[in-house]
Design an enzyme around this catalytic site. Structure first.
Site, PDB file in Angstrom:
ATOM      1  N   ASP A  94       0.874  -1.162   0.000  1.00 45.91           N
ATOM      2  CA  ASP A  94       0.000   0.000   0.000  1.00 45.91           C
ATOM      3  C   ASP A  94       0.918   1.221   0.000  1.00 45.91           C
ATOM      4  O   ASP A  94       2.131   1.082   0.048  1.00 45.91           O
ATOM      5  CB  ASP A  94      -0.940  -0.029   1.206  1.00 45.91           C
ATOM      6  N   SER A  95       0.350   2.422  -0.058  1.00 45.50           N
ATOM      7  CA  SER A  95       1.241   3.566  -0.347  1.00 45.50           C
ATOM      8  C   SER A  95       1.519   4.416   0.883  1.00 45.50           C
ATOM      9  O   SER A  95       2.104   5.483   0.799  1.00 45.50           O
ATOM     10  CB  SER A  95       0.607   4.437  -1.419  1.00 45.50           C
ATOM     11  N   GLY A  96       1.065   3.968   2.041  1.00 46.67           N
ATOM     12  CA  GLY A  96       1.434   4.724   3.236  1.00 46.67           C
ATOM     13  C   GLY A  96       0.409   5.758   3.643  1.00 46.67           C
ATOM     14  O   GLY A  96       0.344   6.129   4.805  1.00 46.67           O
ATOM     15  N   GLY A  97      -0.408   6.209   2.729  1.00 42.59           N
ATOM     16  CA  GLY A  97      -1.366   7.263   3.053  1.00 42.59           C
ATOM     17  C   GLY A  97      -2.236   6.896   4.241  1.00 42.59           C
ATOM     18  O   GLY A  97      -2.376   7.656   5.183  1.00 42.59           O
ATOM     19  N   PHE A  98      -2.773   5.706   4.214  1.00 40.52           N
ATOM     20  CA  PHE A  98      -3.730   5.306   5.263  1.00 40.52           C
ATOM     21  C   PHE A  98      -3.053   5.261   6.625  1.00 40.52           C
ATOM     22  O   PHE A  98      -3.581   5.738   7.619  1.00 40.52           O
ATOM     23  CB  PHE A  98      -4.321   3.943   4.926  1.00 40.52           C
ATOM     24  N   ASP A 148      -2.686   8.509  -1.868  1.00 40.61           N
ATOM     25  CA  ASP A 148      -4.027   9.119  -1.843  1.00 40.61           C
ATOM     26  C   ASP A 148      -4.338   9.624  -0.440  1.00 40.61           C
ATOM     27  O   ASP A 148      -3.613   9.334   0.512  1.00 40.61           O
ATOM     28  CB  ASP A 148      -5.068   8.064  -2.234  1.00 40.61           C
ATOM     29  N   GLN A 191     -11.763   7.454  -4.537  1.00 41.91           N
ATOM     30  CA  GLN A 191     -12.283   7.985  -3.298  1.00 41.91           C
ATOM     31  C   GLN A 191     -13.662   8.619  -3.553  1.00 41.91           C
ATOM     32  O   GLN A 191     -14.280   8.350  -4.587  1.00 41.91           O
ATOM     33  CB  GLN A 191     -11.304   9.020  -2.705  1.00 41.91           C
ATOM     34  N   ASP A 268      -7.942  -7.168   1.347  1.00 45.11           N
ATOM     35  CA  ASP A 268      -6.898  -7.357   2.367  1.00 45.11           C
ATOM     36  C   ASP A 268      -7.484  -6.913   3.706  1.00 45.11           C
ATOM     37  O   ASP A 268      -8.341  -6.000   3.742  1.00 45.11           O
ATOM     38  CB  ASP A 268      -5.657  -6.514   2.047  1.00 45.11           C
ATOM     39  N   CYS A 306     -13.279 -27.815   9.570  1.00 43.58           N
ATOM     40  CA  CYS A 306     -12.077 -27.273   8.930  1.00 43.58           C
ATOM     41  C   CYS A 306     -11.057 -28.382   8.728  1.00 43.58           C
ATOM     42  O   CYS A 306     -10.821 -29.187   9.626  1.00 43.58           O
ATOM     43  CB  CYS A 306     -11.478 -26.173   9.815  1.00 43.58           C
ATOM     44  N   CYS A 308      -7.848 -27.814   8.047  1.00 40.87           N
ATOM     45  CA  CYS A 308      -6.502 -27.256   8.103  1.00 40.87           C
ATOM     46  C   CYS A 308      -5.626 -28.080   9.037  1.00 40.87           C
ATOM     47  O   CYS A 308      -6.111 -28.849   9.871  1.00 40.87           O
ATOM     48  CB  CYS A 308      -6.537 -25.801   8.537  1.00 40.87           C
ATOM     49  N   CYS A 311      -6.542 -27.800  12.769  1.00 37.76           N
ATOM     50  CA  CYS A 311      -7.764 -28.502  13.183  1.00 37.76           C
ATOM     51  C   CYS A 311      -7.620 -30.018  13.077  1.00 37.76           C
ATOM     52  O   CYS A 311      -8.381 -30.766  13.698  1.00 37.76           O
ATOM     53  CB  CYS A 311      -8.945 -28.007  12.347  1.00 37.76           C
ATOM     54  N   HIS A 337      -4.910 -20.987  11.418  1.00 41.23           N
ATOM     55  CA  HIS A 337      -6.306 -21.380  11.182  1.00 41.23           C
ATOM     56  C   HIS A 337      -7.138 -20.212  10.625  1.00 41.23           C
ATOM     57  O   HIS A 337      -7.900 -20.385   9.663  1.00 41.23           O
ATOM     58  CB  HIS A 337      -6.971 -21.907  12.457  1.00 41.23           C
TER      59      HIS A 337
HETATM   60  C1  LIG Z   1      -2.930   3.338   0.713  1.00 38.10           C
HETATM   61  N1  LIG Z   1      -4.183   4.033   0.526  1.00 38.10           N
HETATM   62  C2  LIG Z   1      -5.293   3.655   1.161  1.00 38.10           C
HETATM   63  N2  LIG Z   1      -5.273   2.631   2.034  1.00 38.10           N
HETATM   64  C3  LIG Z   1      -6.439   2.295   2.684  1.00 38.10           C
HETATM   65  C4  LIG Z   1      -6.405   1.281   3.652  1.00 38.10           C
HETATM   66  C5  LIG Z   1      -7.587   0.970   4.345  1.00 38.10           C
HETATM   67  N3  LIG Z   1      -7.825   0.107   5.368  1.00 38.10           N
HETATM   68  C6  LIG Z   1      -9.131   0.257   5.677  1.00 38.10           C
HETATM   69  N4  LIG Z   1      -9.784  -0.404   6.678  1.00 38.10           N
HETATM   70  C7  LIG Z   1      -9.051  -1.255   7.561  1.00 38.10           C
HETATM   71  N5  LIG Z   1      -9.746   1.170   4.897  1.00 38.10           N
HETATM   72  C8  LIG Z   1      -8.789   1.650   4.055  1.00 38.10           C
HETATM   73  C9  LIG Z   1      -8.834   2.660   3.086  1.00 38.10           C
HETATM   74  C10 LIG Z   1      -7.646   2.981   2.404  1.00 38.10           C
HETATM   75  C11 LIG Z   1      -7.618   4.053   1.433  1.00 38.10           C
HETATM   76  O1  LIG Z   1      -8.645   4.710   1.150  1.00 38.10           O
HETATM   77  N6  LIG Z   1      -6.426   4.358   0.848  1.00 38.10           N
HETATM   78 ZN   LIG Z   2      -8.651 -24.981  10.922  1.00 41.36          ZN
END
Ligand SMILES: CNc1nc2cc3nc(NC)[nH]c3cc2c(=O)[nH]1
Ligand SMILES: [Zn+2]
Length: 374
Positions: A94-98, A148, A191, A268, A306, A308, A311, A337
């Site tokens: 991911d790009s770090g913004g969040f 973002d 967005q 994710d 399950c 796995c 289990c 698990h």
């Molecule tokens: C890297 N940019 C970016 N990451 C996100 C991670 C997120 N993680 C959640 N819930 C756990 N919502 C998210 C939104 C964004 C989002 O709008 N932008």
């Molecule tokens: Zn399991």
């Protein structure tokens, strides 16, 4: 040849969900697919061998965290993130913004970028679209995310509109700064909060820049599930059918089913690994908190449905004992698990799409898990 391509296999006649394959320089994976989160270049307590055994095909790492520790220079010198962590399958960063918005207590957003404090030592840091691309180009993931702003929920319409327009300008700066498009695919992030016109504007801006894949951002940030589902209903159809669609930060088992039904291909979430470390398990009949005293003499597996490794070989009583004593092995068992459970859920979703019965599967799964309980 683009680094990332999407192959549409079929659309479920009953639900509209789609079955596909994403091809990357480090291999391909079927979609809909869940990506285990490995924030600091490890999916906590899992080895790469564990991840392959459970069927993980692609994992996620965090640009912000790796920039701070150990630093993108060290990972670049080590030969990139795949070599550094001994994972030869696809990686998405991911790009770090969040993280900046969720971890840092002080942040100032300007046209140039975001100024904030390092959550580890309080020093002032500055992240820009160009810096974010430099870090991800050094880490070398197959899929990179544009820089973002993930706005807070709820947010004023005017704030969201200005934020969407800046995120679109940042996306263009990311594309310009991208050094390795032939072997790293850069995804744009749509967005716009819960406003259909802003989501449309964001999608149109990003589609005009022709990214190889698109994420739906700004969700799973505290909004009710009905809001998320409504936003997906009018947002995913705006996105190109021949490109992957990634819903960021999702999620819980019900959201994985409902997001797949609404046309999402990639997910994710830290949920399965995070709750595993406090002894909470996802099972076919709902959540199980293994610390609970009622499991002290319960010699059954965590989930009797399950198959796995955990289990098949360990009991609730044993895992409860390890978790209560804080034994690391206990967290390895609960993490394995939970990840296996979600990866298996994604395989069941893909099979239901193949059989054109994903809505029927949703009913069966929700009933068994207890999502339908008032
Ligand atoms: C890297 N940019 C970016 N990451 C996100 C991670 C997120 N993680 C959640 N819930 C756990 N919502 C998210 C939104 C964004 C989002 O709008 N932008
Ligand atoms: Zn399991």
């Amino acid at each position: 040849m683009a680094a990332i391509t999407y192959e549409h296999i079929k659309t479920c006649k009953q639900s509209g969900a789609r079955l596909g394959i994403v091809h990357t320089p480090h291999g391909s994976f079927e979609t809909p697919m869940f990506m285990p989160v490995g924030t600091l270049a490890t999916v906590k307590t899992m080895s790469p061998e564990d991840l392959k055994d459970m069927g993980a095909k692609i994992i996620l790492s965090n640009t912000y965290h790796l920039w701070l520790r150990p630093g993108n220079e060290i990972i670049k010198e080590a030969g990139g993130l795949h070599r550094f962590m001994n994972w030869d399958r696809p990686i998405l960063t991911d790009s770090g913004g969040f993280q900046v918005f969720s971890l840092s207590d002080m942040r100032k957003i300007t046209e140039e970028g975001v100024e904030f404090r390092n959550h580890l030592n309080g020093e002032r840091l500055f992240l820009t679209p160009e810096k974010c691309m430099e870090i991800q180009n050094d880490l070398g993931p197959d899929i990179m995310m544009a820089f973002d702003e993930c706005p807070p929920y709820p947010a004023e319409y005017d704030y969201l509109k200005a934020s969407v327009e800046r995120t679109s300008r940042w996306a263009e700066r990311c594309l310009k700064a991208h050094k390795r498009p032939e072997d790293q695919g850069l995804f744009g992030i749509v967005q716009g909060g819960e406003y259909e016109d802003l989501r449309r504007q964001s999608a149109e801006d990003l589609i005009s820049l022709d990214f190889p894949g698109y994420a739906v951002g700004g969700l799973s940030v505290g909004e009710p599930k009905e809001v998320m589902n409504r936003v997906l209903e009018f947002t995913t159809p705006l996105l190109p059918a021949d490109k992957p669609r990634y819903l960021m930060g999702v999620g819980s088992p019900d959201s994985l089913v409902d997001g797949s039904i609404r046309g999402i291909d990639m997910f994710d979430c830290v949920l399965p690994t995070r709750i595993a470390r406090n002894g909470t398990l996802m099972t076919s009949t709902g959540r199980l908190v293994v610390r609970n005293a009622k499991y002290a003499r319960d010699y059954r597996p965590l989930d009797e449905n399950c198959d796995c490794h955990v289990c098949q070989n360990y009991s609730r009583a044993y895992i409860r004992h390890l978790v209560k004593c804080g034994e690391t092995f206990g967290f390895r068992l609960t993490t394995y698990h939970n990840l296996y459970f979600l990866l298996k859920l994604m395989e069941n979703i893909r099979q239901a799409i193949r059989e054109d019965r994903l809505l029927d599967y949703r009913e069966e799964f929700f009933e068994a898990y207890g999502f339908n309980k008032p």
